[in-house]
Motif scaffolding. Sequence first.
Motif, short mmCIF file in Angstrom:
data_model
loop_
_atom_site.label_atom_id
_atom_site.label_comp_id
_atom_site.label_asym_id
_atom_site.label_seq_id
_atom_site.Cartn_x
_atom_site.Cartn_y
_atom_site.Cartn_z
N ASP A 1 15.45 27.97 -16.73
CA ASP A 1 16.41 29.03 -16.43
C ASP A 1 17.73 28.45 -15.94
O ASP A 1 18.81 28.95 -16.26
CB ASP A 1 15.86 29.98 -15.35
CG ASP A 1 14.76 30.88 -15.90
OD1 ASP A 1 14.25 30.58 -17.00
OD2 ASP A 1 14.39 31.85 -15.21
N ILE B 1 23.78 36.05 -21.97
CA ILE B 1 22.89 36.48 -20.90
C ILE B 1 23.71 37.01 -19.71
O ILE B 1 24.90 36.76 -19.62
CB ILE B 1 21.94 35.35 -20.42
CG1 ILE B 1 22.75 34.18 -19.84
CG2 ILE B 1 21.04 34.88 -21.56
CD1 ILE B 1 21.90 33.19 -19.05
N GLN C 1 19.63 27.16 -18.78
CA GLN C 1 20.17 28.27 -19.55
C GLN C 1 21.45 28.82 -18.88
O GLN C 1 22.42 29.14 -19.54
CB GLN C 1 19.12 29.37 -19.67
CG GLN C 1 19.43 30.37 -20.76
CD GLN C 1 18.44 31.54 -20.79
OE1 GLN C 1 17.75 31.80 -19.80
NE2 GLN C 1 18.38 32.22 -21.90
N LEU C 2 21.41 28.88 -17.54
CA LEU C 2 22.58 29.33 -16.79
C LEU C 2 23.74 28.34 -16.96
O LEU C 2 24.91 28.74 -17.06
CB LEU C 2 22.25 29.47 -15.30
CG LEU C 2 21.74 30.82 -14.82
CD1 LEU C 2 21.45 30.74 -13.33
CD2 LEU C 2 22.75 31.94 -15.09
N LYS D 1 14.44 29.07 -9.05
CA LYS D 1 14.34 29.32 -10.50
C LYS D 1 13.66 28.17 -11.24
O LYS D 1 13.76 27.02 -10.84
CB LYS D 1 15.76 29.48 -11.08
CG LYS D 1 16.41 30.81 -10.74
CD LYS D 1 17.16 31.33 -11.95
CE LYS D 1 17.40 32.82 -11.84
NZ LYS D 1 18.37 33.16 -10.78
N ARG E 1 9.92 23.97 -11.14
CA ARG E 1 10.73 25.00 -10.50
C ARG E 1 11.59 24.33 -9.42
O ARG E 1 11.13 23.43 -8.71
CB ARG E 1 9.79 26.04 -9.87
CG ARG E 1 10.49 27.29 -9.34
CD ARG E 1 9.44 28.29 -8.85
NE ARG E 1 8.77 28.94 -9.96
CZ ARG E 1 9.20 30.07 -10.55
NH1 ARG E 1 10.27 30.67 -10.09
NH2 ARG E 1 8.53 30.60 -11.53
#
Length: 148
Positions: free
Chosen positions: A85, A104, A88-89, A81, A53
């Motif tokens: 994640d 998304i 993915q962003l 995050k 994280r």
Amino acid sequence: MSISADLYQELILDHSKSPRNFRAMENPDREAEGINPLCGDEVTVFLKIEADRIIDVSFQGQGCAISKASASVLTTMIKGKPIADAEQLFQAFHDLVTGKPVSIDVGKLAAFQGVAVYPTRVKCATLAWHTLHSALQGEQKTSTEGKE
Ligand code: ZN
């Protein structure tokens, strides 16, 4: 340049004038430097990571308003995050600014959608994200040369 005068333009101006998390970090777990030779933008991204994280993130650098605002918004979006994640962003943001469909919810990143119609500014917007990606991959340097 003037990006489309929508209500999001204010967010980009705000973040370029008062960038968030704009500082060096002592003893970062990851650190990468990115350059965008096309525009002369430079950014260094610092990360603290715990159990996959991102617990802290900051950046330093210089460049145009878009590159600075993008780096600033990035830090506010990924702090706290999971690494997965954040990656993915990165993908979603890249799709957004290159005019591809995004699957998304990208939240504040939507402010950069207008960049898609200015191909030369795409690299300004993605520089911090490419640099983040490199840092997460354990690489210390990246360039937007040859990338979108
Ligand atoms: Zn730039």
